[in-house]
Design a protein around this motif. Structure first.
Motif, PDB file in Angstrom:
ATOM      1  N   CYS A  22       8.091  10.568   3.399  1.00  0.00           N
ATOM      2  CA  CYS A  22       7.495  11.398   4.454  1.00  0.00           C
ATOM      3  C   CYS A  22       8.311  11.421   5.733  1.00  0.00           C
ATOM      4  CB  CYS A  22       6.094  10.925   4.773  1.00  0.00           C
ATOM      5  SG  CYS A  22       6.072   9.264   5.459  1.00  0.00           S
ATOM      6  N   GLY A  23       9.313  10.546   5.865  1.00  0.00           N
ATOM      7  CA  GLY A  23      10.170  10.583   7.039  1.00  0.00           C
ATOM      8  C   GLY A  23       9.662   9.825   8.237  1.00  0.00           C
ATOM      9  N   MET A  24       8.597   9.058   8.081  1.00  0.00           N
ATOM     10  CA  MET A  24       8.072   8.332   9.229  1.00  0.00           C
ATOM     11  C   MET A  24       8.851   7.039   9.459  1.00  0.00           C
ATOM     12  SD  MET A  24       4.121   8.792   8.450  1.00  0.00           S
ATOM     13  CE  MET A  24       3.437   7.646   9.592  1.00  0.00           C
TER      14      MET A  24
ATOM     15  N   TYR B 165       4.238   1.067  11.715  1.00  0.00           N
ATOM     16  CA  TYR B 165       2.991   0.800  10.975  1.00  0.00           C
ATOM     17  C   TYR B 165       3.154  -0.406  10.053  1.00  0.00           C
ATOM     18  CZ  TYR B 165       2.647   5.465  12.666  1.00  0.00           C
ATOM     19  OH  TYR B 165       2.670   6.537  13.487  1.00  0.00           O
TER      20      TYR B 165
ATOM     21  N   ASP C  92       1.160  -2.637   9.262  1.00  0.00           N
ATOM     22  CA  ASP C  92      -0.015  -3.048   8.492  1.00  0.00           C
ATOM     23  C   ASP C  92      -0.006  -2.546   7.056  1.00  0.00           C
ATOM     24  OD1 ASP C  92      -0.684  -4.059  10.871  1.00  0.00           O
ATOM     25  OD2 ASP C  92      -2.559  -2.970  11.122  1.00  0.00           O
ATOM     26  N   PHE C  93       0.776  -1.518   6.766  1.00  0.00           N
ATOM     27  CA  PHE C  93       0.769  -0.955   5.422  1.00  0.00           C
ATOM     28  C   PHE C  93       2.157  -0.969   4.792  1.00  0.00           C
ATOM     29  CE2 PHE C  93      -2.972   0.726   7.405  1.00  0.00           C
ATOM     30  CZ  PHE C  93      -3.910   0.674   6.400  1.00  0.00           C
TER      31      PHE C  93
ATOM     32  N   TYR D 148      -8.077   4.128   5.806  1.00  0.00           N
ATOM     33  CA  TYR D 148      -6.983   5.085   5.819  1.00  0.00           C
ATOM     34  C   TYR D 148      -5.710   4.474   6.393  1.00  0.00           C
ATOM     35  CZ  TYR D 148     -10.450   8.603   4.777  1.00  0.00           C
ATOM     36  OH  TYR D 148     -11.415   9.327   4.170  1.00  0.00           O
ATOM     37  N   GLY D 149      -4.618   4.814   5.808  1.00  0.00           N
ATOM     38  CA  GLY D 149      -3.325   4.362   6.332  1.00  0.00           C
ATOM     39  C   GLY D 149      -2.706   5.451   7.178  1.00  0.00           C
ATOM     40  N   PRO D 150      -1.457   5.251   7.588  1.00  0.00           N
ATOM     41  CA  PRO D 150      -0.796   6.269   8.409  1.00  0.00           C
ATOM     42  C   PRO D 150      -0.653   7.602   7.681  1.00  0.00           C
ATOM     43  CG  PRO D 150       0.738   4.508   7.792  1.00  0.00           C
ATOM     44  CD  PRO D 150      -0.619   4.061   7.415  1.00  0.00           C
ATOM     45  N   MET D 151      -0.650   7.564   6.356  1.00  0.00           N
ATOM     46  CA  MET D 151      -0.523   8.804   5.573  1.00  0.00           C
ATOM     47  C   MET D 151      -1.846   9.221   4.955  1.00  0.00           C
ATOM     48  SD  MET D 151       2.497  10.069   5.642  1.00  0.00           S
ATOM     49  CE  MET D 151       2.456  11.115   4.197  1.00  0.00           C
ATOM     50  N   GLY D 152      -2.949   8.816   5.602  1.00  0.00           N
ATOM     51  CA  GLY D 152      -4.247   9.207   5.062  1.00  0.00           C
ATOM     52  C   GLY D 152      -4.719   8.243   3.995  1.00  0.00           C
TER      53      GLY D 152
ATOM     54  N   ARG E 254      -8.865  -3.503  10.971  1.00  0.00           N
ATOM     55  CA  ARG E 254      -9.798  -2.620  10.281  1.00  0.00           C
ATOM     56  C   ARG E 254     -10.998  -3.382   9.720  1.00  0.00           C
ATOM     57  NH1 ARG E 254      -5.005  -1.372   9.712  1.00  0.00           N
ATOM     58  NH2 ARG E 254      -4.202   0.698  10.202  1.00  0.00           N
TER      59      ARG E 254
ATOM     60  N   GLU F  69       6.022  12.596  14.820  1.00  0.00           N
ATOM     61  CA  GLU F  69       6.716  12.039  13.652  1.00  0.00           C
ATOM     62  C   GLU F  69       5.726  11.300  12.766  1.00  0.00           C
ATOM     63  OE1 GLU F  69       9.929   9.857  15.366  1.00  0.00           O
ATOM     64  OE2 GLU F  69      11.040  11.691  15.755  1.00  0.00           O
ATOM     65  N   MET F  70       4.623  11.915  12.565  1.00  0.00           N
ATOM     66  CA  MET F  70       3.544  11.302  11.799  1.00  0.00           C
ATOM     67  C   MET F  70       2.892  12.422  11.004  1.00  0.00           C
ATOM     68  SD  MET F  70       0.817   8.914  13.573  1.00  0.00           S
ATOM     69  CE  MET F  70       1.551   8.669  15.145  1.00  0.00           C
ATOM     70  N   PRO F  71       2.921  12.365   9.710  1.00  0.00           N
ATOM     71  CA  PRO F  71       2.468  13.530   8.947  1.00  0.00           C
ATOM     72  C   PRO F  71       0.948  13.708   8.902  1.00  0.00           C
ATOM     73  CG  PRO F  71       3.299  11.827   7.510  1.00  0.00           C
ATOM     74  CD  PRO F  71       3.411  11.289   8.884  1.00  0.00           C
ATOM     75  N   SER F  72       0.195  12.849   9.566  1.00  0.00           N
ATOM     76  CA  SER F  72      -1.250  13.044   9.436  1.00  0.00           C
ATOM     77  C   SER F  72      -1.951  13.122  10.777  1.00  0.00           C
ATOM     78  CB  SER F  72      -1.849  11.894   8.627  1.00  0.00           C
ATOM     79  OG  SER F  72      -1.566  10.676   9.265  1.00  0.00           O
TER      80      SER F  72
ATOM     81  N   SER G 288      12.312  13.087  13.275  1.00  0.00           N
ATOM     82  CA  SER G 288      12.763  12.385  12.080  1.00  0.00           C
ATOM     83  C   SER G 288      11.840  12.688  10.901  1.00  0.00           C
ATOM     84  CB  SER G 288      12.780  10.886  12.352  1.00  0.00           C
ATOM     85  OG  SER G 288      11.478  10.453  12.640  1.00  0.00           O
ATOM     86  N   LEU G 289      10.819  13.473  11.169  1.00  0.00           N
ATOM     87  CA  LEU G 289       9.863  13.763  10.104  1.00  0.00           C
ATOM     88  C   LEU G 289      10.422  14.863   9.199  1.00  0.00           C
ATOM     89  CD1 LEU G 289       6.879  13.172   9.262  1.00  0.00           C
ATOM     90  CD2 LEU G 289       6.309  15.251  10.463  1.00  0.00           C
ATOM     91  N   LYS G 290      10.282  14.625   7.908  1.00  0.00           N
ATOM     92  CA  LYS G 290      10.746  15.644   6.962  1.00  0.00           C
ATOM     93  C   LYS G 290       9.535  16.269   6.298  1.00  0.00           C
ATOM     94  CE  LYS G 290      13.622  12.855   4.927  1.00  0.00           C
ATOM     95  NZ  LYS G 290      14.460  12.292   3.862  1.00  0.00           N
TER      96      LYS G 290
END
Lengths: 155, 228, 104, 377, 331
Positions: A35-37, A42, A44-45, A112-116, D203, E245-248, E327-329
């Motif tokens: 995802c490029g992050m 983050y 924690d995950f 939920y994580g950084p990517m949902g 959490r 830079e965070m996809p969500s 930097s996000l793709k």
């Protein structure tokens, strides 16, 4: 197919015990190839895959790690599952890195994580069961149970 | 040509203290001439000057300055015309206290946004015309009556107006200063400036500068025309 | 020739604005350089298991604001400076003021 | 474009000279205005800096604290609770904590006695906060005695004075050993003041708190996130309260400004009349009044804000100290870290400049619409 | 209600603004009823002078409204941690149902006030007050929105109750977990990207055309309006993701924060001004035939169109630059 995965798990377990790859901390510039992050944001995950050539790939969650691992031809052409020397994921309760191959993953929870939606890793099965109960999780998976079809509903 | 057609000005219309300052006045004033409005106080001279000078609008009637109808224009256009066409000299010198003579002269040109250095140079030049350049930095309070009067004239000239309007300019001056003032007016006239004066001072209306004397009383023109 | 007033004014204002901006920059720099100080502070907080700032020490419930609950305040002193928003509006009961007010 | 700028500058020139002509009145206005901005800015800066200070410094305080209440009052916690709580998934450690208050009737001060989790002083010796050290003139090596729960005095040797830099956290602390504290306070060996929990994953806080209350219904778990949130609300509320009280002053000032703007003197009316007669337009007069407002409010705003910064971060709010101290005798000497943000300055702008400007709109318009021929009459 | 300085400031300001608007609207009604340009009566003179007052009020109003728009977001963001589950301004705004309507009304009143000023600008250039009626009708349209904004904002602030421990025992609030969704439902990325590029291109093209040969006025106006909406949607859908830079994290507000270099301020400022200018061009079009504005309106329209294009282009370039350095793709 089933046999192949059995073989590969054997290989993986063997490899990770023999080579005993150490955890490598994600630097501020390390990005998730899926995802490029920035992974360091983050912790924690955080998850990582080590390859036998010494390279380390960082991910911002177990979900992206699996996406990568299950689709190596796309993300890392020329690499095979057998090249993997170690997998680390971050366990939910103590936020400590644990071995990914032997971990238990809970899918479908309300955490939920950084990517949902995420696959939440645990070192022990009891922990996974309790988490499943507390957080409305759906299913507990092992490393090799995870498939692309299982990942679909998490996006 | 400034032409006033059938102009009336009523103050406090509809109220018990309604007052008609001008009553159907019609008048033609050619350019480059000097006109004196003559009459006792309350005869409507000042009101007429105000209307011609775009300071107020008539209740009825029309006024044309160089063929341009100014009666129905909104205030901001009137101000524009007032600033660029007219220079005013008032009964009291009406200078702003506490600031220098130079600044007083420059004030009418401030809204034009002209470059400060140019404006300042022109103001100095106008003051120089009246030998006041030495007093430019002096505050208004420190000037003598004659100097103040000349500063006021310099202020009226700063935008190079085509028409000078003076309302009872000699009312607060002694005879010597009044004559001096008429001398300045004469000089301006010779430069082609149109001058309209309102006065009941013989020094003004009997002066040979006046091409035309219009006599007014009770808001009406009773006698007017070319001086014989 | 003396400066124009507007030049002086704009100059002064610009200086003040620069001062303000400088203040911001300086402040953010101080914040950045005080990171080790905060690291020491947080280490101390961890060691001593502290939960509150030591700003209001006149009564025990004001000392540990986070440890109080709704029934505590008048336990300490009816005359003490109130810490909860409504305390600024409600007076302590009269008999308490009469009996204990002088002593505290 | 150059024209527009020059136009504005001309008008500023004139505005400034007309402001300077009435030095006394405008000076007083500027002063009052700057003082108002100064006080408001001090309140805002101070409460914000304190809030950030609390948030940062306390970010390492225990994640969850478990207290026991009976009839709404605190009781000591039985230590066996900790073993049960430790079984909850996600709880890394549970520690019984011992602490309490001690009132010193000589100095009329409240001390906080606490047993450190790590490196406690050996029995018989204590560490004291720098506030206590300063107040009592006590230094390492000195002996201090307090009356314990049974009325008998106990003496302690001072081992250390806690570093001055953390005074905002430790000024009134007395650190002593577990054994000494139990002896001093009479807390039985199987009890503790409360329990502190370490939990890694934020959490899980609420899930764990829920499990604790299910386990022990009389338990009262307090989350760190809630403590930090409470601090935010507390300081936010306090500065809000001061602003509300202070709004009376702002209101009075607005009336003053209104009065100043409406009560045009004959002299000012004449001046505006002259300006309009010689060719200034209504909008030019409005522009002049606008600049008059800007000169006053912007100057007051900038000066007030800069002074407030110095006041809060260099003198540690010397002017507010009496209020903050209240009746306490142990007041920490501290230097705040300058946490400021743009939002605060924007808030300040809204609280001071906007009301002033709005009160001057109508009066300046009134002034601007004076008849130009007024000077001729 | 939370007694927060930011909230108090917004409260006081909107109250003052409302009072001024009511005052202006009352005078506006009188102007609409008694206006007679041909008359030299004193009443007419008074009315003409009031127009100065009203334009002054609206000018100040616009300036304050712009700052209050940003202060509102800033305040919402700064108090978010008082609410369990709120991660940023989005969370604070969803605490009760008046949050978003307040924001919406703030944007709307800003746009209307901007349009009013464009109308006013044109009107002031005609010697016979040609747009006076249109102008004051628009003012009467603006006034209820301003009042509504104040009322809704009041409701919003009064409806905010922080979750703090002092008000109850321990974790009660946390357990009730009201679950404020911090994320906004967002459009899928690819359609949003296409939509954004197409509408931006079309708007800039229309603006250039108007600037060069004065054609396609209504097209530019309509496109500006559409682009505004599309840009906001894109902001939520993908622009913000690149910036964070965070996809969500689909949040349109966090970009005004310091962490992201305050990039939100120029972005929203450019977008708002571009929209106001673009819409203003269309608003002026019906009055093109007024005799006193024959030559004035086309000139203003040309200027506005040029400025709108500049604003939109700058907006797009900042956005593209952010996407490029991100930097996000994403696909």
């Amino acid at each position: 197919m089933k046999q192949l995965s059995l073989v590969s798990i054997l290989v993986l377990v063997l490899v990770s015990t023999v080579f005993g790859s150490d955890l490598r901390k994600a630097g501020p510039k390390d990005k998730c190839p899926v995802c490029g992050m920035f992974v360091a944001k983050y912790p924690d995950f955080a998850a990582q895959i080590h390859f036998r050539d010494g390279s380390t790939i960082h991910f911002d969650g177990a979900k992206d790690l699996f996406k990568y691992y299950l689709n190596l031809p796309r993300f890392a052409p020329g690499r095979k599952p057998a090249d993997v020397s170690a997998v680390f994921v971050t366990s939910y309760y103590d936020l400590a890195p644990i071995d990914g191959i032997s971990a238990y993953f809970v899918a479908g929870s309300d955490v939920y994580g950084p990517m949902g939606r995420e696959l939440i890793p645990f070192a022990r099965e009891t922990e996974a069961r309790e988490f499943l109960k507390d957080h409305k999780g759906k299913v507990i998976l092992r490393f090799l149970d995870v498939t692309s079809t299982l990942l679909k509903p998490l996006d | 040509m400034i032409s006033v057609r059938d102009v009336s000005k009523i103050f406090n219309a509809g109220h018990p203290n309604e007052f008609t300052a001008l009553h159907r006045v019609s008048l033609n004033l050619p350019l480059h001439e000097t006109t004196v409005l003559k009459g006792p106080s309350g005869s409507g001279k000042t009101t007429l000057l105000g209307l011609i000078g775009c300071m107020a609008r008539p209740t009825t009637g029309r006024i044309f300055v160089n063929e341009l109808e100014i009666t129905s224009l909104p205030e901001r256009f009137l101000t524009e015309i007032r600033r660029s066409t007219f220079g005013f000299i008032f009964q009291q010198v009406n200078l702003i206290k506490g600031i220098s003579a130079l600044e007083n002269v420059m004030i009418p040109a401030y809204p034009t946004g002209e470059k400060h250095s140019l404006l300042r140079a022109r103001a100095m030049e106008k003051l120089g015309m009246f030998n006041l350049d030495m007093r430019a930095a002096a505050r208004i309070e420190c000037l003598s009556g004659g100097e103040a009067q000349r500063v006021a004239i310099a202020r009226a000239l700063i935008n190079n107006p085509a028409i000078i309007i003076a309302d009872e300019p000699t009312a607060h001056l002694d005879s010597t200063l009044s004559r001096e003032f008429m001398g300045i007016i004469k000089e301006l006239k010779s430069e082609g400036v149109t001058i309209i004066l309102a006065s009941h001072d013989p020094i003004v209306y009997d002066s040979d500068v006046a091409d035309r004397v219009v006599e007014m009383r009770d808001g009406k023109v009773i006698k007017g025309g070319k001086r014989p | 020739m003396a400066q124009r007033r507007s030049t002086i004014y704009l100059g002064v204002t610009a200086t003040l604005v620069l001062l303000l901006v400088g203040m911001f920059l300086y402040a953010s720099n101080v914040v950045r350089t005080s990171r080790p100080l905060f690291a020491r502070k947080t280490a101390l907080v961890r060691q001593l298991q502290l939960t509150d700032l030591c700003l209001f020490t006149e009564a025990s419930y004001t000392r540990h604001v986070s440890m109080t609950d709704i029934s505590t305040p008048f336990q300490d002193s009816p005359m003490s400076l109130e810490h909860f928003p409504t305390g600024a509006l409600v007076e302590p009961p009269f008999h308490l003021v009469r009996n204990h007010g002088q002593r505290d | 474009m150059a024209n527009v700028i020059e136009h504005h500058r001309h008008i500023i020139d004139f505005t400034l000279s007309s402001l300077l002509r009435r030095k006394g009145k405008n000076g007083a206005l500027l002063l009052v205005y700057a003082v108002i901005v100064f006080i408001l800015a001090s309140v805002l800066f101070f409460s914000h800096a304190l809030r950030r200070e609390a948030n940062l410094a306390l970010s390492e305080s225990p994640e969850i604290i478990v207290q026991r209440t009976m009839a709404g009052r605190y009781q000591t916690v039985p230590i066996f609770w900790s073993d049960r709580i430790r079984t909850i998934n996600g709880v890394i450690s549970v520690r019984p904590r011992l602490w309490g208050y001690q009132y010193d009737s000589v100095f009329q001060a409240n001390y906080t006695l606490t047993v450190p989790a790590e490196h406690p002083p050996e029995p018989g010796s204590i560490d004291i906060g720098s506030g206590i050290s300063r107040m009592r003139g006590a230094y390492p090596g000195d002996i201090i005695s307090f009356a314990g729960h049974d009325g008998l005095p106990r003496s302690f040797t001072i081992r250390n004075v806690i570093d001055h830099e953390s005074e905002l956290l430790t000024s009134d602390l007395i650190l002593l050993s577990d054994k000494d504290y139990r002896d001093f306070s009479g807390i039985p060996a199987d009890q503790a003041t409360d329990l502190t929990l370490r939990v890694r994953n934020p959490r899980e806080y609420s899930t764990i708190a829920e499990k604790i209350t299910r386990m022990f219904p009389e338990a009262r778990p307090i989350l760190r996130t809630e403590i930090l949130r409470t601090y935010d609300a507390l300081f936010g509320w306090r500065s809000g309260l001061i602003i509300v009280i202070f709004s009376a002053a702002i209101f009075a000032f607005a009336v003053f400004a209104w009065d100043k703007a409406t009560g045009l003197s004959a002299e000012e009316r004449r001046e505006i009349g002259i300006l309009k007669a010689v060719g200034w337009e209504t909008s030019d007069i409005l522009l002049m009044k606008f600049w008059e407002g800007i000169v006053l409010s912007l100057t007051a705003f900038l000066v007030g804000t800069i002074l407030a910064y110095a006041h809060v971060f260099y003198t540690s709010v010397a002017l507010f100290a009496p209020v903050l101290k209240g009746w306490s005798t142990l007041y920490p000497v501290f230097r705040l870290t300058p946490f400021i943000d743009l939002g605060q300055v924007a808030t300040l702008f809204f609280l001071t400049v906007v009301p002033y400007t709005v009160t001057t709109i109508i009066p300046s318009w009134r002034a601007a619409t004076i008849d130009p021929d007024a000077v001729m009459r | 209600m939370i007694l927060n300085p930011g909230i108090l400031a917004l409260f006081i300001t909107s109250l003052l603004i409302s009072l001024m608007t009511i005052y202006a609207a009352c005078h506006g009604i009188q102007i609409l009823r008694r206006w007679d340009i041909a008359s030299g009566s004193e009443l007419q003179l008074i009315l003409e002078r009031r127009t100065y007052l009203i334009s002054t009020i609206v000018t100040y109003f616009l300036a304050f409204q712009l700052v209050s728009l940003f202060l509102f977001i800033q305040t919402a963001d700064s108090i978010c941690h008082l609410f369990v589950g709120a991660m940023c301004a989005v969370g604070t705004l969803t605490v009760n149902s008046f949050g978003y309507p307040t924001l919406l009304l703030k944007v709307l009143t800003f746009i209307i006030a901007g349009l009013w000023l464009i109308l006013n600008y044109a009107d002031n250039r005609g010697y016979d007050y040609p747009l006076i009626r249109a102008k004051y009708l628009l003012l009467l349209i603006l006034a209820p929105f301003v009042l509504a904004e104040t009322v809704v904002q009041c409701f919003y602030f009064f409806g905010l109750t922080p979750d703090i421990i002092t008000s109850c025992c321990g974790t009660l609030y946390s357990q009730s977990a009201r679950g404020i969704a911090s994320e906004i439902l967002a459009l899928p990325v690819i359609p949003a990207k296409i939509l954004f590029s197409v509408s931006m291109l079309a708007t800039c093209a229309a603006g250039m055309r108007l600037f060069l040969n004065g054609k396609g006025v209504y097209r530019l106006a309509a496109l500006s309006g559409i682009t505004f909406v599309v840009s906001i949607i894109s902001m939520i859908s993908f622009i913000s993701l690149y910036i964070y830079e965070m996809p969500s994290h689909h949040c349109p507000f966090c970009i005004v924060q310091k962490e992201y270099g305050y990039v939100g301020y120029p972005l929203y400022l450019l977008l708002l001004s571009g929209t106001v200018l673009g819409l203003g061009v269309g608003l002026l079009q019906p009055f093109r035939n007024k005799k006193s504005l024959e030559h004035i309106i086309p000139a203003i329209q040309q200027k506005c169109a040029g400025a709108a294009v500049v604003a939109f282009v700058l907006f797009t370039s900042i956005v593209s630059w952010q996407i490029l350095v991100s930097s996000l793709k994403m696909l």
